[in-house]
Design a protein around this motif. Structure first.
Motif, mmCIF file in Angstrom:
data_model
loop_
_atom_site.group_PDB
_atom_site.id
_atom_site.type_symbol
_atom_site.label_atom_id
_atom_site.label_comp_id
_atom_site.label_asym_id
_atom_site.label_seq_id
_atom_site.Cartn_x
_atom_site.Cartn_y
_atom_site.Cartn_z
ATOM 1 N N GLN A 280 66.540 50.722 51.572
ATOM 2 C CA GLN A 280 67.024 51.362 52.792
ATOM 3 C C GLN A 280 67.044 50.413 53.995
ATOM 4 O OE1 GLN A 280 65.417 55.140 53.905
ATOM 5 N NE2 GLN A 280 65.649 56.046 51.868
ATOM 6 N N GLY A 281 66.520 49.217 53.813
ATOM 7 C CA GLY A 281 66.446 48.272 54.925
ATOM 8 C C GLY A 281 65.316 48.571 55.892
ATOM 9 N N LEU A 282 64.422 49.480 55.492
ATOM 10 C CA LEU A 282 63.366 49.918 56.399
ATOM 11 C C LEU A 282 62.328 48.828 56.641
ATOM 12 C CD1 LEU A 282 62.017 52.094 58.092
ATOM 13 C CD2 LEU A 282 61.004 53.041 55.996
ATOM 14 N N GLN A 283 62.030 48.026 55.620
ATOM 15 C CA GLN A 283 61.034 46.973 55.814
ATOM 16 C C GLN A 283 61.473 46.004 56.894
ATOM 17 O OE1 GLN A 283 59.080 45.412 52.297
ATOM 18 N NE2 GLN A 283 59.061 43.340 53.144
ATOM 19 N N GLN A 284 62.749 45.641 56.886
ATOM 20 C CA GLN A 284 63.243 44.729 57.917
ATOM 21 C C GLN A 284 63.330 45.411 59.281
ATOM 22 O OE1 GLN A 284 63.790 41.356 57.891
ATOM 23 N NE2 GLN A 284 62.634 41.622 55.990
ATOM 24 N N GLU A 285 63.598 46.709 59.303
ATOM 25 C CA GLU A 285 63.586 47.449 60.566
ATOM 26 C C GLU A 285 62.194 47.412 61.192
ATOM 27 O OE1 GLU A 285 65.051 51.411 60.224
ATOM 28 O OE2 GLU A 285 66.900 50.803 59.209
ATOM 29 N N LEU A 286 61.173 47.582 60.359
ATOM 30 C CA LEU A 286 59.806 47.545 60.868
ATOM 31 C C LEU A 286 59.442 46.141 61.342
ATOM 32 C CD1 LEU A 286 57.972 49.791 58.236
ATOM 33 C CD2 LEU A 286 58.774 50.428 60.521
ATOM 34 N N ALA A 287 59.907 45.130 60.618
ATOM 35 C CA ALA A 287 59.646 43.752 61.045
ATOM 36 C C ALA A 287 60.277 43.493 62.410
ATOM 37 C CB ALA A 287 60.189 42.771 60.012
ATOM 38 N N LYS A 288 61.484 43.989 62.608
ATOM 39 C CA LYS A 288 62.158 43.819 63.898
ATOM 40 C C LYS A 288 61.422 44.586 64.989
ATOM 41 C CE LYS A 288 66.662 44.284 66.156
ATOM 42 N NZ LYS A 288 68.093 44.677 65.976
ATOM 43 N N LYS A 289 60.987 45.804 64.683
ATOM 44 C CA LYS A 289 60.258 46.621 65.650
ATOM 45 C C LYS A 289 59.034 45.886 66.164
ATOM 46 C CE LYS A 289 57.359 50.775 65.873
ATOM 47 N NZ LYS A 289 56.869 51.975 65.124
ATOM 48 N N TRP A 290 58.312 45.211 65.267
ATOM 49 C CA TRP A 290 57.071 44.540 65.637
ATOM 50 C C TRP A 290 57.273 43.056 65.920
ATOM 51 C CZ3 TRP A 290 53.444 47.434 67.373
ATOM 52 C CH2 TRP A 290 53.371 48.770 66.948
ATOM 53 N N GLU A 291 58.531 42.652 66.079
ATOM 54 C CA GLU A 291 58.889 41.288 66.495
ATOM 55 C C GLU A 291 58.346 40.230 65.550
ATOM 56 O OE1 GLU A 291 57.612 40.972 70.535
ATOM 57 O OE2 GLU A 291 59.107 42.377 71.281
ATOM 58 N N LEU A 292 58.469 40.490 64.256
ATOM 59 C CA LEU A 292 58.085 39.515 63.235
ATOM 60 C C LEU A 292 59.353 38.764 62.840
ATOM 61 C CD1 LEU A 292 55.760 41.796 61.056
ATOM 62 C CD2 LEU A 292 55.151 40.395 63.052
ATOM 63 N N SER A 293 59.655 37.723 63.564
ATOM 64 C CA SER A 293 60.937 37.036 63.402
ATOM 65 C C SER A 293 61.047 36.307 62.068
ATOM 66 C CB SER A 293 61.152 36.049 64.554
ATOM 67 O OG SER A 293 60.102 35.095 64.601
ATOM 68 N N GLU A 294 59.932 35.792 61.566
ATOM 69 C CA GLU A 294 59.926 35.092 60.277
ATOM 70 C C GLU A 294 59.435 36.054 59.214
ATOM 71 O OE1 GLU A 294 61.123 32.124 59.828
ATOM 72 O OE2 GLU A 294 61.482 31.743 61.945
ATOM 73 N N ASN A 295 60.363 36.845 58.672
ATOM 74 C CA ASN A 295 59.976 37.865 57.706
ATOM 75 C C ASN A 295 61.101 38.027 56.697
ATOM 76 O OD1 ASN A 295 59.787 40.813 56.671
ATOM 77 N ND2 ASN A 295 57.813 40.466 57.664
ATOM 78 N N GLU A 296 60.766 37.896 55.434
ATOM 79 C CA GLU A 296 61.765 38.008 54.370
ATOM 80 C C GLU A 296 61.197 38.859 53.247
ATOM 81 O OE1 GLU A 296 64.353 35.114 51.379
ATOM 82 O OE2 GLU A 296 63.333 34.273 53.130
ATOM 83 N N ASP A 297 61.954 39.871 52.842
ATOM 84 C CA ASP A 297 61.500 40.741 51.760
ATOM 85 C C ASP A 297 61.290 39.927 50.485
ATOM 86 O OD1 ASP A 297 61.945 42.736 53.580
ATOM 87 O OD2 ASP A 297 63.545 43.719 52.459
ATOM 88 N N ALA A 298 60.269 40.314 49.728
ATOM 89 C CA ALA A 298 60.083 39.811 48.371
ATOM 90 C C ALA A 298 60.188 41.008 47.433
ATOM 91 C CB ALA A 298 58.725 39.137 48.211
ATOM 92 N N GLU A 299 60.882 40.850 46.347
ATOM 93 C CA GLU A 299 61.010 41.953 45.381
ATOM 94 C C GLU A 299 59.625 42.442 44.964
ATOM 95 O OE1 GLU A 299 62.850 42.858 40.925
ATOM 96 O OE2 GLU A 299 63.144 40.907 41.893
ATOM 97 N N PRO A 300 59.379 43.751 45.046
ATOM 98 C CA PRO A 300 58.041 44.246 44.668
ATOM 99 C C PRO A 300 57.707 43.903 43.207
ATOM 100 C CG PRO A 300 59.264 45.921 45.873
ATOM 101 C CD PRO A 300 60.243 44.808 45.570
ATOM 102 N N THR A 301 56.685 43.092 43.042
ATOM 103 C CA THR A 301 56.218 42.696 41.721
ATOM 104 C C THR A 301 54.701 42.795 41.685
ATOM 105 O OG1 THR A 301 56.169 40.375 42.406
ATOM 106 C CG2 THR A 301 58.160 41.141 41.265
ATOM 107 N N VAL A 302 54.172 42.918 40.484
ATOM 108 C CA VAL A 302 52.729 43.099 40.312
ATOM 109 C C VAL A 302 52.088 41.784 39.881
ATOM 110 C CG1 VAL A 302 50.936 44.257 38.952
ATOM 111 C CG2 VAL A 302 52.947 45.544 39.744
ATOM 112 N N LEU A 303 51.010 41.422 40.582
ATOM 113 C CA LEU A 303 50.154 40.315 40.175
ATOM 114 C C LEU A 303 48.844 40.912 39.700
ATOM 115 C CD1 LEU A 303 49.245 37.348 39.971
ATOM 116 C CD2 LEU A 303 48.568 37.478 42.378
ATOM 117 N N SER A 304 48.549 40.738 38.415
ATOM 118 C CA SER A 304 47.336 41.316 37.843
ATOM 119 C C SER A 304 46.690 40.307 36.904
ATOM 120 C CB SER A 304 47.664 42.597 37.059
ATOM 121 O OG SER A 304 46.514 43.125 36.439
ATOM 122 N N VAL A 305 45.382 40.196 36.970
ATOM 123 C CA VAL A 305 44.646 39.330 36.052
ATOM 124 C C VAL A 305 43.763 40.160 35.135
ATOM 125 C CG1 VAL A 305 44.706 37.379 37.640
ATOM 126 C CG2 VAL A 305 42.776 38.968 37.712
ATOM 127 N N GLY A 306 43.867 41.489 35.262
ATOM 128 C CA GLY A 306 43.043 42.382 34.451
ATOM 129 C C GLY A 306 43.579 42.551 33.045
#
Length: 306
Positions: A280-306
């Motif tokens: 929906q582009g919401l993550q980037q909207e929130l980044a803009k709202k909070w003035e996080l100019s250096e922000n790039e989405d990463a595809e949601p992936t799981v890091l697990s060592v269990g």
């Protein structure tokens, strides 16, 4: 943030004291949250409706987010209401909750205590600008990545020591870092190269909060501080005549949400919610709202060592 340290929920007065004294390691608060607004479209989306049907046990519950509320733009105490928190991470957690049908409350702890708070059962997850690493995952959490990492180096105005990165330009200097930061071993690894060049290794000075690290530079007790570049830029905005940025470094990490190992229901539901939030582009909207100019989405992936 997910389970970091054993701290009971504190009252609003304690949260206020935490803010005004810049302490971060031992103070907590559990019921402070900025009001969540603007997520109705997300919650009513077909994807989120399907996720609530797929994970019905989450709907109607309250999950505790472990945070270290001293990172401008990401999570801080609301200056207009010290009983609440605000920032990108706060909004992101509220958006995930809106999608999956649960509410969010908070426990504030020192940065190094974030993961122990989740593993001790005193929080359910961690959303606090936490870099996802295998070493951290070995502490008992799985990570769901959602953002790429751009690290900045904070220095005094005009960079008097000529720092160029996490390299031998740090030889003989003092670097202020939060306890548990991934930059700690990176800076320490420069030591052998310095010694090979006949120079002293850098000294790492550890603190409990970003605010304390910055104060060390302002007081002349440290030469540099490293963190997410958006955080570095925020501190420069607060002290434009005293602080500057030396460099931006792309670290081979992603920012992730920490969830107790074995809690696959929450972990997988969060993956689904983040996928829709990004679609929906919401993550980037929130980044803009909070003035996080250096922000790039990463595809949601799981890091697990269990």
């Amino acid at each position: 943030m997910n389970r970091t340290t054993p701290f009971a929920a504190a009252a609003a007065a304690a949260a206020s004291l935490l803010f005004f004294t810049a302490c971060s390691a031992t103070s907590t608060s559990a019921d402070a949250a900025a009001p969540a607004t603007g997520f109705d479209d997300l919650a009513s989306s077909a994807a989120c409706s399907d996720l609530r049907e797929q994970y019905p046990d989450l709907e109607g519950t309250t999950l505790t987010n472990a945070i270290n509320p001293h990172t401008p733009g990401y999570e801080t105490i609301d200056p207009d209401d010290p009983s609440r928190y605000e920032g990108f991470d706060i909004d992101l957690g509220e958006a995930i909750g809106a999608c999956l049908g649960f509410s969010v409350d908070y426990v504030a702890v020192g940065f190094a205590e974030l993961i122990p708070t989740v593993t001790s059962g005193q929080a359910d997850w961690i959303i606090s600008n936490l870099y996802a690493t295998e070493e951290r995952a070995q502490g008992g959490v799985d990570f769901v990545s959602y953002s790429k990492v751009f690290d900045g180096i904070l220095v005094a105005t005009d960079n008097p020591e000529g720092i160029t990165g996490i390299d031998t330009s740090l030889c003989g200097l003092t670097v202020a870092l939060n306890k548990g930061y991934v930059e700690v071993p990176l800076v320490e690894a420069v030591g052998p190269d310095c010694e090979a060049a006949g120079k002293p290794a850098p000294t790492v000075s550890l603190f409990d909060s970003s605010a304390d690290c910055v104060q060390a530079i302002l007081a002349g007790r440290a030469d540099a501080y490293m963190n997410d570049v958006n955080t570095v830029l925020r501190f420069i905005d607060e002290h434009p005549d005293e602080l500057d940025s030396a460099e931006t470094v792309m670290l081979d990490y992603e920012i992730g949400i920490g969830i107790l190992q074995g809690n696959h229901e929450l972990r997988d539901a969060v993956v689904g919610a983040l996928t829709e939030i990004q679609a929906q582009g919401l993550q980037q909207e929130l980044a803009k709202k909070w003035e996080l100019s250096e922000n790039e989405d990463a595809e949601p992936t799981v890091l697990s060592v269990g």
